[in-house]
Design a protein around this motif. Structure first.
Motif, PDB file in Angstrom:
ATOM      1  N   LEU A  19       0.526  -1.220   0.179  1.00 35.78           N
ATOM      2  CA  LEU A  19      -0.115   0.058  -0.136  1.00 35.78           C
ATOM      3  C   LEU A  19       0.936   1.275  -0.131  1.00 35.78           C
ATOM      4  CD1 LEU A  19      -2.834  -1.134   2.610  1.00 35.78           C
ATOM      5  CD2 LEU A  19      -2.720  -0.462   0.288  1.00 35.78           C
ATOM      6  N   SER A  34       0.086  19.204  -1.906  1.00 38.34           N
ATOM      7  CA  SER A  34      -0.616  18.824  -1.294  1.00 38.34           C
ATOM      8  C   SER A  34      -0.898  17.316  -1.915  1.00 38.34           C
ATOM      9  CB  SER A  34      -2.374  19.473  -1.440  1.00 38.34           C
ATOM     10  OG  SER A  34      -2.642  18.952  -3.263  1.00 38.34           O
ATOM     11  N   PHE A  35      -0.229  16.388  -2.104  1.00 41.88           N
ATOM     12  CA  PHE A  35      -0.029  15.191  -2.147  1.00 41.88           C
ATOM     13  C   PHE A  35       1.292  14.920  -1.245  1.00 41.88           C
ATOM     14  CE2 PHE A  35      -1.565  10.502  -3.944  1.00 41.88           C
ATOM     15  CZ  PHE A  35      -1.254  10.667  -2.549  1.00 41.88           C
ATOM     16  N   ILE A 193     -12.136  10.214  17.003  1.00 42.53           N
ATOM     17  CA  ILE A 193     -11.805  10.949  15.967  1.00 42.53           C
ATOM     18  C   ILE A 193     -12.271  12.080  15.343  1.00 42.53           C
ATOM     19  CG2 ILE A 193     -10.261  11.915  13.833  1.00 42.53           C
ATOM     20  CD1 ILE A 193      -8.434   9.939  15.787  1.00 42.53           C
ATOM     21  N   THR A 194     -13.620  12.040  15.195  1.00 44.70           N
ATOM     22  CA  THR A 194     -14.078  12.435  15.637  1.00 44.70           C
ATOM     23  C   THR A 194     -14.964  13.475  15.333  1.00 44.70           C
ATOM     24  OG1 THR A 194     -15.407  10.417  13.995  1.00 44.70           O
ATOM     25  CG2 THR A 194     -16.712  12.526  13.467  1.00 44.70           C
ATOM     26  N   MET A 197     -12.415  16.129  15.580  1.00 46.69           N
ATOM     27  CA  MET A 197     -12.466  16.760  14.768  1.00 46.69           C
ATOM     28  C   MET A 197     -13.878  18.296  14.603  1.00 46.69           C
ATOM     29  SD  MET A 197     -12.348  14.013  11.310  1.00 46.69           S
ATOM     30  CE  MET A 197     -10.648  13.391  10.622  1.00 46.69           C
ATOM     31  N   LEU A 208      -4.778  16.284  12.999  1.00 41.22           N
ATOM     32  CA  LEU A 208      -5.224  16.423  12.009  1.00 41.22           C
ATOM     33  C   LEU A 208      -5.667  17.479  11.222  1.00 41.22           C
ATOM     34  CD1 LEU A 208      -5.177  14.350   9.771  1.00 41.22           C
ATOM     35  CD2 LEU A 208      -6.990  13.185  10.911  1.00 41.22           C
ATOM     36  N   PHE A 209      -6.603  18.281  11.807  1.00 42.04           N
ATOM     37  CA  PHE A 209      -7.266  19.394  10.938  1.00 42.04           C
ATOM     38  C   PHE A 209      -6.661  20.647  11.573  1.00 42.04           C
ATOM     39  CE2 PHE A 209     -10.394  16.195   9.261  1.00 42.04           C
ATOM     40  CZ  PHE A 209     -11.055  17.513   8.090  1.00 42.04           C
ATOM     41  N   LEU A 212      -3.785  20.558   8.711  1.00 44.96           N
ATOM     42  CA  LEU A 212      -4.451  20.697   6.952  1.00 44.96           C
ATOM     43  C   LEU A 212      -5.237  22.404   7.057  1.00 44.96           C
ATOM     44  CD1 LEU A 212      -5.913  19.422   4.695  1.00 44.96           C
ATOM     45  CD2 LEU A 212      -8.275  19.081   5.615  1.00 44.96           C
ATOM     46  N   TYR A 217       1.503  19.344   4.855  1.00 50.92           N
ATOM     47  CA  TYR A 217       0.792  18.773   4.286  1.00 50.92           C
ATOM     48  C   TYR A 217       1.256  17.213   4.902  1.00 50.92           C
ATOM     49  CZ  TYR A 217      -2.265  21.654   1.928  1.00 50.92           C
ATOM     50  OH  TYR A 217      -2.379  22.959   1.370  1.00 50.92           O
ATOM     51  N   VAL A 220      -0.565  16.225   8.274  1.00 54.18           N
ATOM     52  CA  VAL A 220      -1.393  15.740   7.691  1.00 54.18           C
ATOM     53  C   VAL A 220      -1.554  13.788   7.458  1.00 54.18           C
ATOM     54  CG1 VAL A 220      -3.860  15.977   6.587  1.00 54.18           C
ATOM     55  CG2 VAL A 220      -2.379  17.364   6.999  1.00 54.18           C
ATOM     56  N   PHE A 221      -0.225  13.601   6.477  1.00 52.48           N
ATOM     57  CA  PHE A 221      -0.071  12.454   6.660  1.00 52.48           C
ATOM     58  C   PHE A 221       0.155  11.294   7.033  1.00 52.48           C
ATOM     59  CE2 PHE A 221      -2.018  13.856   2.537  1.00 52.48           C
ATOM     60  CZ  PHE A 221      -2.599  13.523   1.536  1.00 52.48           C
ATOM     61  N   ILE A 224      -2.223  11.072   9.314  1.00 51.28           N
ATOM     62  CA  ILE A 224      -3.564   9.347   9.521  1.00 51.28           C
ATOM     63  C   ILE A 224      -2.469   8.451   9.854  1.00 51.28           C
ATOM     64  CG2 ILE A 224      -4.136   8.084   7.274  1.00 51.28           C
ATOM     65  CD1 ILE A 224      -4.763  11.361   5.931  1.00 51.28           C
ATOM     66  N   ILE A 227      -2.781   7.436  12.943  1.00 49.86           N
ATOM     67  CA  ILE A 227      -4.315   6.880  13.214  1.00 49.86           C
ATOM     68  C   ILE A 227      -4.596   5.749  13.233  1.00 49.86           C
ATOM     69  CG2 ILE A 227      -6.682   7.346  13.363  1.00 49.86           C
ATOM     70  CD1 ILE A 227      -5.734  10.557  13.070  1.00 49.86           C
ATOM     71  N   GLY A 228      -4.167   5.585  11.387  1.00 48.31           N
ATOM     72  CA  GLY A 228      -4.737   4.414  11.184  1.00 48.31           C
ATOM     73  C   GLY A 228      -3.645   3.239  11.752  1.00 48.31           C
TER      74      GLY A 228
ATOM     75  N   ILE C 105      -8.269   0.247   9.994  1.00 43.89           N
ATOM     76  CA  ILE C 105      -8.266   1.730  10.003  1.00 43.89           C
ATOM     77  C   ILE C 105      -9.378   2.765  10.311  1.00 43.89           C
ATOM     78  CG2 ILE C 105      -6.989   3.327   8.890  1.00 43.89           C
ATOM     79  CD1 ILE C 105      -5.633   1.462   7.493  1.00 43.89           C
ATOM     80  N   PRO C 106      -9.605   3.308  11.311  1.00 46.98           N
ATOM     81  CA  PRO C 106     -10.973   4.287  11.314  1.00 46.98           C
ATOM     82  C   PRO C 106     -11.312   5.297   9.681  1.00 46.98           C
ATOM     83  CG  PRO C 106      -9.163   5.281  13.097  1.00 46.98           C
ATOM     84  CD  PRO C 106      -8.921   4.079  12.296  1.00 46.98           C
ATOM     85  N   ILE C 108     -12.642   7.856   8.322  1.00 47.46           N
ATOM     86  CA  ILE C 108     -12.947   9.064   9.033  1.00 47.46           C
ATOM     87  C   ILE C 108     -11.232   9.544   8.591  1.00 47.46           C
ATOM     88  CG2 ILE C 108     -12.942   9.390  11.691  1.00 47.46           C
ATOM     89  CD1 ILE C 108     -15.606  11.166   8.756  1.00 47.46           C
ATOM     90  N   ALA C 109     -10.765   9.016   8.901  1.00 45.53           N
ATOM     91  CA  ALA C 109      -9.532   9.551   9.329  1.00 45.53           C
ATOM     92  C   ALA C 109      -8.664   9.662   8.207  1.00 45.53           C
ATOM     93  CB  ALA C 109      -7.863   9.204  10.547  1.00 45.53           C
ATOM     94  N   LEU C 116      -8.008  16.487   0.209  1.00 41.45           N
ATOM     95  CA  LEU C 116      -6.464  16.744  -1.247  1.00 41.45           C
ATOM     96  C   LEU C 116      -7.089  16.633  -1.944  1.00 41.45           C
ATOM     97  CD1 LEU C 116      -3.612  17.404   2.722  1.00 41.45           C
ATOM     98  CD2 LEU C 116      -4.751  18.843   1.250  1.00 41.45           C
TER      99      LEU C 116
END
Lengths: 260, 280, 254
Positions: A19, A34-35, A193-194, A197, A208-209, A212, A217, A220-221, A224, A227-228, C105-106, C108-109, C116
Motif C-alpha cells: 500500500l 498537497s499530496f 477522532i470525529t 475534528m 489532523l485538522f 490541514l 501536508y 496531515v498524512f 493519518i 491514527i491508522g 483503520i478509522p 474518517i481519518a 486534498l
C-alpha cells in the motif's frame, strides 16, 4: 514453521508495504504539493511523536477513548444479555435503539458541548454513546441464541436466575459479545477522532485538522498514518485477547470453495 | 437365481472381481486410491486400491463403519473428488468431473433454499436446455410420482425431512441420470419415514431401472434394497467382501423380516463388520 | 398472538413517549432554558415547516445523493471482491492481508487526505462513504460465500451447471442472507459517515445544516437535521428489510 506459514503471518506486513508503495508511486505521478509521498510522510512521524504537546494530546485522546469504552462495556453487556433473555425488555428497548442507531453520535457533539462544555465529560459521553449500541446489539443476539436446554439443566442443578445469567448466558454469549466489543473498539476510535475534528479543541483529530488548515501536508498524512496504525494495533491486540478468551468457540472457516 | 439377472437382458454372469469385464458394465473402478492431506505433512489413506464393477441397472449398496471411505468412493464416481490413484469410469469413459449422467442424492438434501419445490425440480432440466413449459410439465409429473402433488409452490423450509428428500430425489430423476448416487439418503429421517421412502425408492427403481449406488451404514437397509452389498473395512478403506443378495423381487419388508435368508444375510454381514473392529 | 404483538408495540413506544415527555418536562419545569434545549413541539413544528423550504429539501437531496452513490459503489465492489476472494485462492491471498490492514483503520481519518486529493466536492465524501461501507459488505459476502454448503454446489454441477455459472446460480444466491446482513450494517454506517463528512467540511447537506445552526446558536435548527437523519435511516432500513424478506422468502429463519 514452514515457509508458507511464515509468509502467511507476514502477509499483512507485505500488504502494508504494498500500500505504501502504491501511495509513493501515485504521489510521484500526481506530483502536487498537497499530496506528499509516503516517505516524506513517514519522516514527519517522529517530529509529531517527539513533540511533547502533540504526544500528550494523542495520549489524552486514548485515555478518553478507554474510559468511554470501559463504561460502555459495563453498561451495554448486562443490558444486552437481559434483552436477549427477557422478551419485555427487548420489546421496550428495541424501537428506541432503531431510532438512535442511524444518528451519528459524534454529531451530538455540538449539542452536548452546549450543555456540558468542551471538557472531558462531553467527549467521553459521546464515545460512550457511540460504542454502546453495537455492544448491546451483539450481546442481545448472543444471549438470545443461548440454548434453552442449557438453562433448564442449570435450573435443575439449582442455579438461581441471576446465577444462570452469570454462569451460563454470559459465557455462552461471549463469542458474540466479543465480536460486538471489537466493533465497539473500532467505533470508539472513530468517534474519538470525529468528535475531536468537530470540537477542534484538542486531541489527535484536532492535530489532523489544524495541520490541514495550516497547509502542513506532510503532518496531515503522518497523522493519518499514526491514527491508522492505532486502529490496526488496537484491533490486532483485541483479536489476540478474543482468541485466548473463546478458544472453545468454533473458528470461522475461511477455506476457499472447491469448485475452481 | 443370480442377482444381476433381474433384468431380462442382463447376463447371469456376475463375477465383478474376476477382472473380466461384463458386457453391460455401467461403472468401473480400477485400482482407485484416495489419500487426504491431514494437518502438516501427514496424510491419511481413505481408500486403498479399490476395484469394482457395477452392472447397468443394478442396485448396489456400500456398507461399512464410519470413516471407511464409502462416501468418498461415491464422490469419486460422482466426479466431485478426483482419486489420487487409479481410474473410475462410467460407461467406459474415465470420469473427469460431475455430469448429468450421474445424479447425487445427499443425506443433507442439499435443496436450493431460494427456489420453491417445482423450481428445484426444474433446475436440472432447464440446465439441460429443456424448454420452460416442458420442464414445468415434467416437473409436476415427477412431483406427483414422489407423492408431492400440491406442494409445487412450497419452499423447502416448509417441508418435513422426508418430503425434502422426496423433492431431492425428484430433482435428480428430472435430468434422467443413468446412475443414482445416494449418500446415506435416509440417514437423517425417522424410522417410519425411512421405511416408506425405502419402499418408494424400490418402486421407482422397479419402473426406471437406473443403476443405483447406495451408501448406508444400516445393514438391514442394504440387504433389503440391494442386489449386491459391498462391505468395506477401514484404515485403510478397502473392500472386505461383496455379498450377492439372492432374494426375490418385488420385496415386501413385512415378509422379509420373517424370512430366514434375509435374517441370515443380516447376521452374516454384521459379523463381517464386527471383525472389522480389530482394525481400530 | 395478535394481542402479544400489540403489547410489544405498545411496550416499544413507551420509552419513546417517555423520552419526549422527559424532554418536555425538563423545559416545562424550568430545568433547562429553551436557548439550550428547545421544546419538542418547536423542533417537530420546525421540521414540518422545513419540508416546504427549498433549501432544506436541497440539503436532504445532497445528503441522499452522496449516501446512495457511496453505498451503491460499496455494494457492487464489496460483493464482487468478496465473491472473488471466496472462490479464487489467488485473489484470496492478495485480498485477505489487505483487508486485515485496511478494515480496522478509522476511515474518517482518511478524510483530510481525500479532501486534498479529490477536492471539497461530492467526490471526497462519496469516496469516504464507500471506504466505510465497503468492509462490512465485503467481509459478510466473503464469509457467506465461503460457507456455502459444498453439496449445493455438487448438486448443481451434477445437474450440468458449468463451473463459471456456479458463481451466479449457486454461490451468490446461497450467500444472499449474509450479503444482505452486511448491506444493512453498511447502510447504517453510510448514514453516519455522510453526515459527519458534511459536518466537517461542506456547503450543503444535513450535516452542514447542523454545523451552521451550531455556529449561530440556533438550537431548534440543530435538532432538525439530527431527527431527519434518524428518520432517513429508519426509512432506508425498513426498505432494506422489506427487500430482504422478499429475496430471502425461501430461507429459514429470516
Amino acid at each position: 514453521m514452514t515457509v508458507r506459514g511464515v509468509l502467511k503471518t507476514l502477509s499483512p506486513l507485505f500488504a502494508c508495504i504494498g500500500l505504501l508503495c502504491v501511495w509513493q508511486i501515485a504521489s510521484l505521478r500526481l506530483d502536487t504539493e498537497s499530496f506528499p509521498t509516503a516517505l516524506e510522510s513517514i519522516k514527519a512521524i517522529p517530529s509529531i511523536l517527539g513533540d511533547k504537546g502533540s504526544l500528550l494530546n494523542i495520549l489524552d485522546s486514548i485515555r478518553r477513548m478507554t474510559i468511554g469504552l470501559v463504561l460502555a462495556v459495563m453498561f451495554a453487556i448486562p443490558l444486552g444479555l437481559l434483552m436477549g433473555r427477557i422478551k419485555a425488555v427487548a420489546a421496550f428497548f428495541n424501537p428506541l435503539m432503531m431510532i438512535i442507531y442511524p444518528v451519528p453520535k459524534a454529531a451530538l457533539m455540538p449539542i452536548i458541548m452546549l450543555w456540558m462544555g468542551v471538557g472531558d465529560v462531553s467527549k467521553i459521553l459521546v464515545i460512550f454513546l457511540g460504542v454502546s449500541l453495537p455492544i448491546i446489539y451483539h450481546a442481545f443476539q448472543g444471549s438470545k441464541a443461548v440454548e434453552e436446554k442449557m438453562l433448564w439443566s442449570g435450573a435443575a442443578m439449582g442455579m438461581s436466575a441471576p446465577m444462570r445469567m452469570l454462569r451460563i448466558v454470559l459465557p455462552a454469549a461471549l463469542p458474540e459479545i466479543l465480536t460486538g466489543c471489537r466493533t465497539g473498539l473500532v467505533l470508539a476510535l472513530i468517534t474519538m477522532i470525529t468528535s475531536e475534528m468537530i470540537a477542534r479543541q484538542s486531541g489527535a483529530g484536532n492535530i489532523l485538522f489544524n495541520s490541514l488548515d495550516m497547509a502542513q501536508y506532510d503532518t496531515v498524512f503522518a497523522m493519518i498514518l499514526i491514527i491508522g496504525a492505532m486502529g490496526i494495533i488496537f484491533d490486532a491486540a483485541f483479536e489476540k485477547l478474543r482468541l485466548s478468551l473463546v478458544r472453545w468457540s468454533q473458528p470461522r472457516d475461511d477455506m476457499p470453495l472447491s469448485f475452481t | 437365481m443370480q442377482v444381476v439377472s433381474l433384468r431380462s437382458d442382463a447376463h447371469a454372469e456376475s463375477e465383478p472381481l474376476s477382472g473380466r469385464k461384463p458386457a453391460s458394465a455401467m461403472i468401473e473402478i480400477d485400482h482407485v486410491s484416495q489419500r487426504f492431506q491431514t494437518s502438516g505433512k501427514q496424510s491419511h489413506l481413505a481408500l486403498s486400491d479399490i476395484n469394482l464393477t457395477i452392472e447397468d441397472g443394478a442396485f448396489v449398496s456400500i456398507l461399512g463403519p464410519s470413516g471407511c471411505g464409502k462416501s468418498t468412493l461415491l464422490y469419486i464416481v460422482g466426479g466431485f473428488v478426483q482419486p489420487t490413484d487409479g481410474v473410475a469410469k462410467v460407461k467406459g469413459k474415465a470420469i473427469t468431473g460431475p455430469g448429468p449422467d450421474r445424479g447425487p442424492v445427499f443425506q443433507e438434501f442439499a435443496l436450493f433454499p431460494w427456489k420453491n419445490v417445482l423450481g428445484n425440480v426444474m433446475y436440472g432440466m432447464r440446465q439441460q436446455g429443456m424448454k420452460k413449459s416442458e420442464a414445468d410439465a415434467r416437473g409436476r409429473k415427477l412431483l406427483e410420482m414422489v407423492g408431492l402433488k400440491g406442494y409445487e409452490n412450497f419452499y423447502p423450509k416448509e417441508l418435513s425431512g422426508g418430503m425434502k428428500q422426496r423433492v431431492a430425489i425428484a430433482r435428480t430423476l428430472a435430468y434422467d441420470p443413468a446412475v443414482l448416487l445416494m449418500d446415506e439418503p435416509f440417514g437423517a429421517l425417522d424410522a417410519h419415514t425411512r421405511t416408506r421412502l425405502q419402499n418408494d425408492l424400490l418402486d421407482i427403481w422397479d419402473t426406471q431401472r437406473k443403476t443405483v449406488l447406495f451408501v448406508t451404514h444400516s445393514v438391514e437397509e442394504a440387504v433389503y434394497l440391494s442386489d449386491k452389498v459391498i462391505v468395506m473395512s477401514r484404515s485403510p478403506g478397502s473392500i472386505k467382501e461383496i455379498v450377492d443378495i439372492d432374494l426375490p423381487r418385488p420385496r415386501k419388508r413385512a415378509d422379509l423380516l420373517l424370512d430366514a435368508r434375509f435374517q441370515k444375510y443380516i447376521v452374516d454381514i454384521e459379523k463381517m463388520i464386527d471383525d472389522g473392529k480389530d482394525h481400530l | 398472538m395478535n394481542q402479544e404483538r400489540i403489547n410489544s408495540v405498545l411496550l416499544g413506544i413507551t420509552p419513546i413517549v417517555l423520552f419526549i415527555a422527559l424532554w418536555q418536562s425538563l423545559i416545562s419545569f424550568g430545568f433547562a432554558p429553551t436557548s439550550l434545549l428547545p421544546p419538542p413541539g418547536a423542533v417537530f413544528g420546525k421540521l414540518a415547516k422545513d419540508f416546504f423550504n427549498g433549501d432544506f429539501l436541497h440539503d436532504i437531496a445532497a445528503t441522499l445523493i452522496r449516501l446512495f452513490a457511496g453505498f451503491g459503489i460499496a455494494v457492487v465492489v464489496g460483493v464482487f471482491i468478496g465473491l472473488a476472494a471466496a472462490v479464487s485462492p489467488a485473489v484470496n491471498a492478495v485480498v485477505k492481508p489487505l483487508v486485515r490492514v485496511l478494515a480496522p483503520i478509522p476511515k474518517i481519518a482518511l478524510y483530510p487526505a481525500l479532501l486534498l486529493i479529490l477536492g471539497f466536492d461530492h467526490a471526497s465524501k462519496i469516496t469516504l462513504v464507500t471506504a466505510d461501507a465497503l468492509f462490512p459488505i465485503l467481509l459478510s459476502t466473503y464469509y457467506g460465500a465461503s460457507m456455502v454448503e459444498q453439496k449445493l454446489i455438487w448438486s448443481a454441477m451434477a445437474a450440468g451447471t458449468p463451473r463459471w455459472q456456479i458463481l451466479f446460480k449457486v454461490v451468490l444466491p446461497a450467500a444472499m442472507p449474509s450479503i444482505l446482513t452486511g448491506c444493512r450494517i453498511g447502510l447504517v454506517i453510510s448514514c453516519i459517515v455522510v453526515f459527519l463528512a458534511e459536518m466537517i467540511t461542506s456547503t450543503d447537506g444535513l450535516g452542514h445544516m447542523l454545523v451552521q445552526a451550531a455556529r449561530t446558536f440556533q438550537t431548534v435548527d440543530m435538532f432538525v437535521p439530527l431527527i431527519m437523519i434518524s428518520m432517513l435511516g429508519l426509512i432506508l432500513n425498513s426498505l432494506l428489510h422489506w427487500l430482504r424478506s422478499y429475496l430471502l422468502r425461501g430461507f429459514p429463519e429470516v
